[in-house]
Design an enzyme around this catalytic site. Structure first.
Site, mmCIF file in Angstrom:
data_model
loop_
_atom_site.group_PDB
_atom_site.id
_atom_site.type_symbol
_atom_site.label_atom_id
_atom_site.label_comp_id
_atom_site.label_asym_id
_atom_site.label_seq_id
_atom_site.Cartn_x
_atom_site.Cartn_y
_atom_site.Cartn_z
ATOM 1 N N SER A 1 -9.559 -0.291 7.869
ATOM 2 C CA SER A 1 -9.118 -0.137 6.483
ATOM 3 C C SER A 1 -8.620 -1.398 5.803
ATOM 4 C CB SER A 1 -8.023 0.931 6.403
ATOM 5 O OG SER A 1 -8.536 2.209 6.653
ATOM 6 N N LYS B 1 0.832 -1.201 0.000
ATOM 7 C CA LYS B 1 0.000 0.000 0.000
ATOM 8 C C LYS B 1 0.871 1.258 0.000
ATOM 9 C CE LYS B 1 -3.806 1.948 2.805
ATOM 10 N NZ LYS B 1 -4.637 1.700 4.010
ATOM 11 N N SER C 1 -9.273 2.330 3.721
ATOM 12 C CA SER C 1 -8.409 3.020 2.794
ATOM 13 C C SER C 1 -7.524 2.073 1.973
ATOM 14 C CB SER C 1 -7.500 3.972 3.586
ATOM 15 O OG SER C 1 -6.685 3.253 4.524
#
Length: 457
Positions: A181, A82, A157
Site C-alpha cells: 500500500s 494517512k 490503500s
C-alpha cells in the site's frame, strides 16, 4: 481530464530556506493550503484538514527558527498522515462510516516523532475502508484520483498520501503498507516509497491489525533525499513497541563492497506489462553500471500459498469488524468487504490456526531460498495505474479473458516483515510512471537507500 499541477517543493529545499530565513513556516503553510484548495476538489486526497493546529505549529516553529534553535531539518516542514493512523484531536475514520465520528485521544508514535521534529501536520489523507483495497475508494470520500492523470487511480490503500505529494500539496506523507500500500501507489505516481522492516518505525495507539503483522508504517516523498530526512526523524525503537527493540544493525554497501542483486520481472502464470519488464531491465543495467553484481533469479516465494494465507487472515480481520457493528454492517460496509466478512464469520478456528502454520512455513521457505543475494530488484506493480473506477486487485488485460493482478511482487514482503523501497523507473511509453522495487532482508534499510541512490543518481 487534465489538471494543472504546482511545482513540487522538496522537504530538503524547504528546510534549507527555513534555515537561511528566506521563507517562514507560516508562508509554507499558506502555500500548501492554497494548493489544497485549488486541487483537492478534483483529487479528493484529503479527508480532514487542521489549519488551526498547523498554524499553531507554524508559529512555534517560526519562533524557534528566529531564535536559532530549530529542532532539526523537518522543523516547519508540512506533512500529511494517512487516515488509518491516530493523530490526537483529529478524526481517524479508517475510510469507514463506522468510524466517522471517532477522534483518538493519543498520537501514534510516528506522529509523536513528527511533532518532536517540529513538522507541521496539515491533516489526514484518504484511504479505502480499513485500508484493504489496491485503489483508493471509500464510502466517505468516493474516488481519490491520480494527479498525473485524474482519470487514473493513484492506487491504494495510501492513495491520498501519494496524491497529496504528487500534486505538490505537501512534500512528505506518512502512510501504511500491509500488502504493497505504500510501494505500489508510489510507483503509480512517480514517487519514492518505503515499507520498512517490521519494528523499524515503532507503533502504538492505533486501529486493530487486519492481517497480523503484515502492516508497517510507510513513508512517501518526491525524492530519495526527502525520504531519508523523514526516515531519520521517525525511525527507531520505543519501549512501548517490543518489536522495535529487536532490530538488527543496518548493513550497508560501503567502499569495496560489491552488492549482489537478484533481478526478476516475471512470475509463471502471471501477466506483467512489457513496459514494466523493460523498466526493471533498464534499472538492472544501471545498477550493474554502478558496480553491483546483478544476476537473474526467480522469486523466492510461493504466490499461491501467499494468496491463500492472505485471504484467511483478512477475512478474519474483516469479520471481527463486522461483529463490532452487527446492526449496521450490511447497510454501511463497502460492498467489497461484505463477502470477506461472511467468509471470516463462517471460518472454523482450526482453519485460521492452520493459516498461521502455513505462514510460518512460508517465512521459513523464503528465508531458505533467499540465497546469497543482498537485495532483490523487482517491479513494484505488474502494470502502471489503471482507470479510477476499475476494481482491484485484478484488471483486465488486452488479452480477452485474462487479468493482471497488480500486487504479485509486493505482498510477500509484508508477509516476511522485510523492507521494500520503490523508486521511479523508466516510464511507460504512454507516459504513465512505473516503479521499481528494491527488497532486502530484515533490517537492511541502509543498504536499500544506498542501492536506490545508485538508481536515481
Amino acid at each position: 481530464m487534465t489538471l494543472t499541477l504546482f511545482p513540487r517543493d522538496t522537504a530538503a529545499g524547504m528546510a534549507a530556506r527555513l534555515a537561511d530565513g528566506t521563507v517562514t513556516p507560516e508562508a509554507l503553510l499558506r502555500t500548501c493550503l492554497d494548493r489544497i484548495a485549488a486541487l483537492d476538489g478534483t483529487l479528493h486526497a484529503w479527508v480532514h484538514l487542521d489549519p488551526e493546529g498547523a498554524a499553531r505549529a507554524a508559529a512555534a516553529s517560526g519562533t524557534r527558527h528566529r531564535a536559532g534553535v530549530a529542532l532539526g531539518p523537518l522543523d516547519g516542514v508540512p506533512v500529511s498522515v494517512k487516515d488509518n493512523l491516530h493523530v490526537a484531536g483529529m478524526p481517524a475514520r479508517w475510510g469507514s462510516r463506522f468510524f466517522a465520528d471517532f477522534v483518538p485521544a493519543q498520537d501514534d508514535i510516528v506522529v509523536e516523532r513528527l511533532r518532536a521534529a517540529g513538522a507541521m501536520i496539515l491533516g489526514k489523507t484518504s484511504t479505502p475502508e480499513f485500508a484493504l483495497s489496491g485503489r483508493c475508494f471509500s464510502p466517505l470520500t468516493g474516488h481519490t484520483r491520480n494527479p498525473l492523470d485524474p482519470a487514473l487511480t493513484p492506487g491504494g490503500s495510501s492513495g491520498g498520501a501519494v496524491a497529496a505529494v504528487a500534486a505538490g500539496m505537501v512534500p512528505l506523507a506518512i502512510a501504511t503498507d500491509a500488502g504493497g500500500s505504500t510501494r505500489l501507489p508510489a510507483g503509480y505516481t512517480g514517487l519514492v516509497g518505503l515499507r520498512p522492516s517490521n519494528g523499524r518505525i515503532a507503533r502504538r495507539h492505533g486501529f486493530p491489525a487486519m492481517a497480523l503483522d503484515f502492516q508497517a508504517v510507510g513513508l512517501i516523498a518526491a525524492t530519495l533525499a526527502d525520504l531519508r530526512l523523514l526516515y531519520a526523524a521517525v525511525a527507531g525503537p520505543d519501549a512501548r513497541d517490543p518489536t522495535s527493540q529487536r532490530q538488527p544493525p543496518e548493513p550497508m554497501a560501503g567502499p569495496g563492497r560489491r552488492p549482489r542483486i537478484g533481478c526478476c520481472a516475471a512470475i509463471e502464470g502471471e501477466l506483467v506489462d512489457p513496459a514494466v519488464r523493460q523498466a526493471v531491465a533498464e534499472s538492472a543495467a544501471r545498477l550493474a553500471a554502478q558496480g553491483c553484481e546483478v544476476v537473474p533469479c526467480t522469486v523466492p516465494y510461493d504466490l499461491a500459498a501467499l494468496r491463500d494465507i492472505w485471504g484467511v487472515l483478512t477475512a478474519a480481520g474483516v469479520a471481527r469488524m463486522a461483529a463490532r457493528f452487527p446492526a449496521r454492517w450490511e447497510a454501511e460496509a463497502s460492498d467489497s468487504l461484505k463477502p470477506m466478512a461472511r467468509r471470516g464469520a463462517a471460518m472454523p478456528a482450526a482453519e485460521y490456526v492452520e493459516a498461521l502454520d502455513r505462514l510460518a512455513t512460508f517465512r521459513a521457505d523464503v528465508s531458505a531460498r533467499w540465497g546469497a543475494h543482498d537485495a532483490l530488484l523487482l517491479p513494484s506493480a505488474a502494470a502502471p495505474a489503471w482507470p479510477v473506477e476499475q476494481e482491484f486487485p485484478a484488471i483486465i488485460d488486452d488479452q480477452p479473458g485474462h487479468a493482471r493482478a497488480q500486487n504479485v511482487f509486493a505482498t510477500w514482503v509484508n508477509a516476511m516483515g522485510w523492507p521494500g523501497l520503490t523508486v521511479p523507473g523508466q516510464p511507460h511509453p504512454d507516459g504513465r510512471p512505473i516503479g521499481v522495487q528494491l527488497v532486502g532482508s530484515h533490517g537492511s534499510e541502509a543498504l536499500l537507500f544506498d542501492l536506490a541512490q545508485r538508481l536515481v543518481g
